[in-house]
Design an enzyme around this catalytic site. Structure first.
Site, PDB file in Angstrom:
ATOM      1  CE  LYS A 156      -4.221   1.800   2.179  1.00 16.74           C
ATOM      2  NZ  LYS A 156      -5.306   2.632   1.241  1.00 16.74           N
TER       3      LYS A 156
HETATM    4  N1  PMP Z   1      -8.198  -1.364  -2.798  1.00 11.49           N
HETATM    5  C1  PMP Z   1      -7.576  -0.145  -2.667  1.00 11.49           C
HETATM    6  C2  PMP Z   1      -6.324   0.358  -3.975  1.00 11.49           C
HETATM    7  C3  PMP Z   1      -7.683   0.941  -1.312  1.00 11.49           C
HETATM    8  O1  PMP Z   1      -7.506   1.804  -1.348  1.00 11.49           O
HETATM    9  C4  PMP Z   1      -7.939   0.059  -0.222  1.00 11.49           C
HETATM   10  C5  PMP Z   1      -8.380   0.985   0.342  1.00 11.49           C
HETATM   11  N2  PMP Z   1      -7.031   0.579   1.986  1.00 11.49           N
HETATM   12  C6  PMP Z   1      -9.108  -1.031  -0.031  1.00 11.49           C
HETATM   13  C7  PMP Z   1      -8.886  -2.177  -1.207  1.00 11.49           C
HETATM   14  C8  PMP Z   1      -9.517  -1.928   0.681  1.00 11.49           C
HETATM   15  O2  PMP Z   1      -8.448  -2.340   2.084  1.00 11.49           O
HETATM   16  P1  PMP Z   1      -8.889  -2.248   3.495  1.00 11.49           P
HETATM   17  O3  PMP Z   1      -9.823  -3.248   3.728  1.00 11.49           O
HETATM   18  O4  PMP Z   1      -7.614  -2.678   4.150  1.00 11.49           O
HETATM   19  O5  PMP Z   1      -8.908  -1.044   4.251  1.00 11.49           O
END
Ligand code: PMP
Length: 304
Positions: A156
């Site tokens: 991320k």
């Molecule tokens: N995909 C992307 C590209 C994101 O930015 C997010 C948000 N973090 C998610 C999926 C969902 O991830 P999470 O459930 O861990 O927040």
């Protein structure tokens, strides 16, 4: 009026929110050399107390990201956990909190620079999406999802969101609430800041982890909750046209929470209203994040 962020925690110190500083030529800004988490802390309506949802899973993903990014002397999960809890506590919120936990190369230098590494934990108010109840109209983007052999989506990284921004700006220009992104194979990947599910014949299906998705904490939560509700779940490759013929579509993520999708490329999903399974999962998700159920207490870290 919503509460206001007063401080953020920068490298272990509480700093007035608007006085935090980073050099404009730091590797973090010059090359987007940062990894982060978006995390939420929810207020329990009965007790008024806050708990951070799935903090340990967010920390684990961040630690993996720092490894892939080859960061020098990365901060420990313990220091980051304490920073998150402190950022929530010291801002004295009276409503739900969105937390950004970010680790970045704060030093100056070229592409090979791997330190010094700094971190920030900020807690800010964030309202629920206006489409939470009514659902989103989405369009399939003409941009292609970033891939593991170029800009790995599993990490991320702040730089990944350059691609997400292009997708979002196009979707807004085209009059959609949000976009769905296909990967280099033309299969459904996810939304620019959320994962995606479809429901077909009672089966709850989401793109597999080999579909260039972020390995989302919420996706895993939804798979668990759906399984516990007795719904068959599947991680698979999803075609674009499956979005058109699905009975239900929804997106999920920490920031976006769980929201119905009611149209794709202006074709109605099902009868064009939020689906029954979507609403059931949305309600189950709301109970576990807020702690109005005793189930999955291990997912909630109390803010003391
Ligand atoms: N995909 C992307 C590209 C994101 O930015 C997010 C948000 N973090 C998610 C999926 C969902 O991830 P999470 O459930 O861990 O927040």
């Amino acid at each position: 009026m919503a509460w206001q962020a007063k401080i953020l925690v920068h490298n272990g110190r509480s700093v007035p929110f608007h006085e935090a500083r980073l050099h404009p030529l730091s590797v973090a800004t010059a090359y987007g050399a940062g990894v982060f988490e978006g995390i939420r802390a929810y207020r329990n309506p009965q007790t008024g107390r806050f708990s951070v949802f799935r903090l340990e899973e967010h920390l684990a993903r961040l630690v993996q990201g720092m490894k892939v990014m080859r960061f020098d002397d990365p901060p420990s999960a313990d220091a980051l956990r304490e920073g998150v809890l402190r950022a929530v506590r010291e801002n004295e919120p009276d409503d739900d909190v969105y937390i950004r936990l970010q680790v970045q190369i704060e030093g100056l230098g070229g592409q090979e620079t791997t330190g010094p590494v700094g971190w920030v934990a900020a807690a800010v108010p964030r309202q629920r999406s206006a489409r939470f109840a009514t659902g989103l109209s989405v369009g399939v983007s003409s941009w292609i999802r970033i891939a593991d052999n170029s800009v790995p989506p599993r990490v991320k990284a702040t730089a990944n969101y350059h691609a997400s921004r292009l997708v979002t700006l196009q979707a807004k220009a085209d009059g959609y609430d949000m976009a769905v992104i296909l990967n280099h194979l033309g299969k459904v990947s996810e939304a620019p800041g959320a994962c995606l599910f479809i429901v077909r014949d009672g089966r709850v299906i989401t793109p597999s982890r080999h579909s260039d998705i972020l390995e989302s904490v919420t996706r895993e939560t939804v798979l668990t909750l759906a399984g516990e509700a007795g719904l068959p779940v599947e991680e698979a490759m999803i075609d674009r046209t499956e979005l058109y013929v699905a009975d239900e579509v929804f997106i999920c993520g920490t920031g976006q929470e769980l929201q119905p999708v009611i149209a794709v490329d202006r074709l109605p999903v099902g009868n064009g209203k939020p689906g029954a399974i979507t609403l059931r999962l949305q309600s189950a998700y709301e109970s576990v994040v807020r702690g109005t159920t005793n189930a999955h207490a291990e997912w909630r870290t109390p803010v003391m």
